[in-house]
Design an enzyme around this catalytic site. Structure first.
Site, mmCIF file in Angstrom:
data_model
loop_
_atom_site.group_PDB
_atom_site.id
_atom_site.type_symbol
_atom_site.label_atom_id
_atom_site.label_comp_id
_atom_site.label_asym_id
_atom_site.label_seq_id
_atom_site.Cartn_x
_atom_site.Cartn_y
_atom_site.Cartn_z
ATOM 1 N N GLY A 275 12.110 18.565 59.628
ATOM 2 C CA GLY A 275 11.572 19.634 59.245
ATOM 3 C C GLY A 275 10.017 19.009 58.744
ATOM 4 C CB THR A 276 7.586 21.013 56.431
ATOM 5 O OG1 THR A 276 7.444 22.102 57.266
ATOM 6 C CG2 THR A 276 6.312 20.697 56.041
ATOM 7 C CB ALA B 289 -6.151 22.996 41.374
ATOM 8 C CB THR C 107 12.742 29.241 60.143
ATOM 9 O OG1 THR C 107 12.631 30.241 59.605
ATOM 10 C CG2 THR C 107 13.666 29.259 61.487
ATOM 11 N N GLY C 108 12.081 27.304 57.277
ATOM 12 C CA GLY C 108 11.055 26.817 56.369
ATOM 13 C C GLY C 108 9.709 27.594 56.646
ATOM 14 C CG HIS D 159 12.679 -0.471 22.257
ATOM 15 N ND1 HIS D 159 11.769 0.433 21.840
ATOM 16 C CD2 HIS D 159 12.403 -1.635 21.631
ATOM 17 C CE1 HIS D 159 10.515 -0.327 21.130
ATOM 18 N NE2 HIS D 159 11.035 -1.513 21.337
#
Ligand code: NAI
Length: 458
Positions: free
Chosen positions: A38-39, A174, A136-137, A437
């Site tokens: 997919g994407t 942005a 299908t996004g 630490h």
């Protein structure tokens, strides 16, 4: 006859298909893109992270002198950087094909339509199935007046594949995509201006943390023009001209660019499936309406991921997919949407889970808050990664309501707080947990101590 046909092989769809096969269902997954993932894998999360890492290494060279390391003659080979990105993507997408084979998921290549519940059509072939899962996004939301051609005016897909570093890249929006890809090209040498409609960056992220991120990103070279609504982009002989309106003032401004990236959000991809004819209910914003078990308004048809309401994130889609098919198999799949983390992979990273301070205020919820800056964290000082802070929000009796981090490795640091929230841990319990630490994670402990009024290093 299949038990389940999944439409879409993105992180939501392919994970759902694999989990369904593990649970003994006969499953097929339809994908038209020609490669799986997919994407996210092809033109999203993975290639952007490859470029963020590569460009980050290049940018880091400038700061090595402070560490006593002199580097001379370093240069950029953009072709090699892009080839590496493409190889990372190629290897991962092939990995999914292997997982399908291993788990017995049939891959059907092509674009699917749903002529009726129980039937999926791909090209000339018709497949019968008890259940259909739509995964299908999403795709970039277009901006009226701005035509994306992937040459000069880009979506994220084009901005992941530029062949030259632009001189001036203007990013519209942005949000997550605008900042991540803006920083890639800024690090590689472009002047990058981010134009945003709101008076702040990263809507949805806690305001304090977004301010820290804006300061740090500005320090690293990004320019911001907030409170501007982009109205058009026109092409001339010398490049592109953006026309923008100052929000609330109505005055018009222009800005010249040689490339423009449009990153104003994403919208579901549902075209071509035939949902109108089927009567699958879609809300006013174009998302498929589902109940808590991912059932649409049509029996036998389910939907998950970016095409249903909720955060548009790969890991949320995966959780949806697993929970959906577990229900189909008679189990009790469940997604806790209150603890889905979000990460912006810029430098510094921004990570968050749960509620923002603004949301708590709006809802009139009582809360306490604690904050610890990385400037006071010894590991951050040793590494020279002191920008940012950890902020926690809790109920007056200490139940974690939200956590927000701006800083190096924020995307990894948030995992502890996601687990704490998922398990209902209090800030007292996080603060009482031994943290190594020196580590950046000590800032998480200190933020919890601060909320309790007993920070040790602040
Ligand atoms: P976004 O919704 O994060 O940000 C879009 C920004 O564009 C908003 O700040 C909005 O105010 C601004 N905007 C809208 N219209 C405008 C106009 N006309 N002029 C100027 N500014 C305008 O959308 P983005 O960055 O496109 O991302 C889309 C989706 O992809 C998001 O849901 C995000 O979660 C997801 N994504 C997640 C990533 C991650 O998890 N690391 C990486 C990339 C994307």
């Amino acid at each position: 006859m299949y038990d389940l046909i999944v439409i879409g092989a993105g992180p939501g769809g392919y994970v759902a298909a694999i989990r369904a096969a593990q649970l003994g269902l006969k499953v097929a997954c339809v994908e038209g893109r020609g490669s799986l993932g997919g994407t996210c894998l092809n033109v999203g999360c993975i290639p952007s992270k490859a470029l963020l890492t590569s460009s980050g290494k290049y940018a880091e060279l400038k700061h090595l002198a402070a560490h006593g390391v002199a580097v001379e003659g370093a240069s950029l080979d953009l072709g090699a950087m892009m080839a590496r990105k493409d190889k990372v993507v190629g290897d991962l997408t092939k990995g999914i094909a292997f997982l399908f084979k291993k788990n017995g998921v049939d891959l059907i290549e092509g674009w699917a339509t749903i002529p009726a519940a129980g039937t999926v059509q791909v090209g000339d072939e018709t497949y019968e199935t008890a259940n259909i899962l739509i995964a299908t996004g999403s795709e970039p939301t277009p901006l009226p007046g701005v035509e994306i051609d992937e040459g000069d005016v880009l979506s994220s897909t084009g901005a992941l594949a530029l062949e030259e570093v632009p001189e001036h890249l203007v990013v519209i929006g942005a949000g997550v995509i605008g900042l991540e890809l803006g920083q890639v090209w800024s690090r590689l040498g472009a002047k990058v201006t981010v134009v945003e409609y709101l008076d702040r960056i990263l809507p949805g992220i806690d305001g304090d943390i977004a301010k820290l991120a804006q300061r740090a990103l500005s320090k690293r070279g990004l320019k911001f023009q907030l409170g501007r609504a982009v109205q058009s982009v026109t092409k001339g002989d010398n490049g592109l001209t953006l026309t923008m309106e100052r929000v609330g003032k109505g005055t018009e401004e222009t800005l010249e660019a040689d490339k423009v990236l449009v990153a104003i959000g994403r919208r579901p991809v549902l075209g071509g499936l035939g949902l109108d004819t089927l009567g699958v209910a879609v809300n006013g914003r174009g998302f498929i309406e589902v109940d808590e078990t991912f059932r649409t308004s049509v029996p036998g048809i389910y939907a998950i991921g970016d095409c249903v309401p909720g955060p548009m994130l790969a890991h949320k889609a995966e959780e949806d997919g697993v929970a959906c098919v577990e229900h189909l198999a008679g189990l009790n799949g469940h997604v806790d949407y209150g603890t889905v983390p979000g990460v912006v992979y810029t430098d510094p990273e921004v990570a968050s889970v749960g509620q923002t301070e603004e949301a708590l205020k709006d809802a009139g919820t009582d809360y306490i808050t604690g904050k610890f800056t990385f400037m006071a964290n010894s590991r951050a000082r040793a590494s020279g990664e002191t920008d940012g802070a950890v902020k926690v929000l809790a109920s007056p009796d200490g139940k974690l309501l939200g956590a927000h981090i701006c800083g190096a490795h924020a995307g990894d640091l948030i995992a502890e707080l996601v687990l704490a929230m998922t398990k209902g841990a209090t800030i007292t319990e996080v603060a009482a947990t031994c943290h190594a630490h020196p580590s950046m994670a000590e800032a998480v402990k200190e933020a919890c101590l601060d909320a309790l009024g007993r920070a040790l290093h602040a």
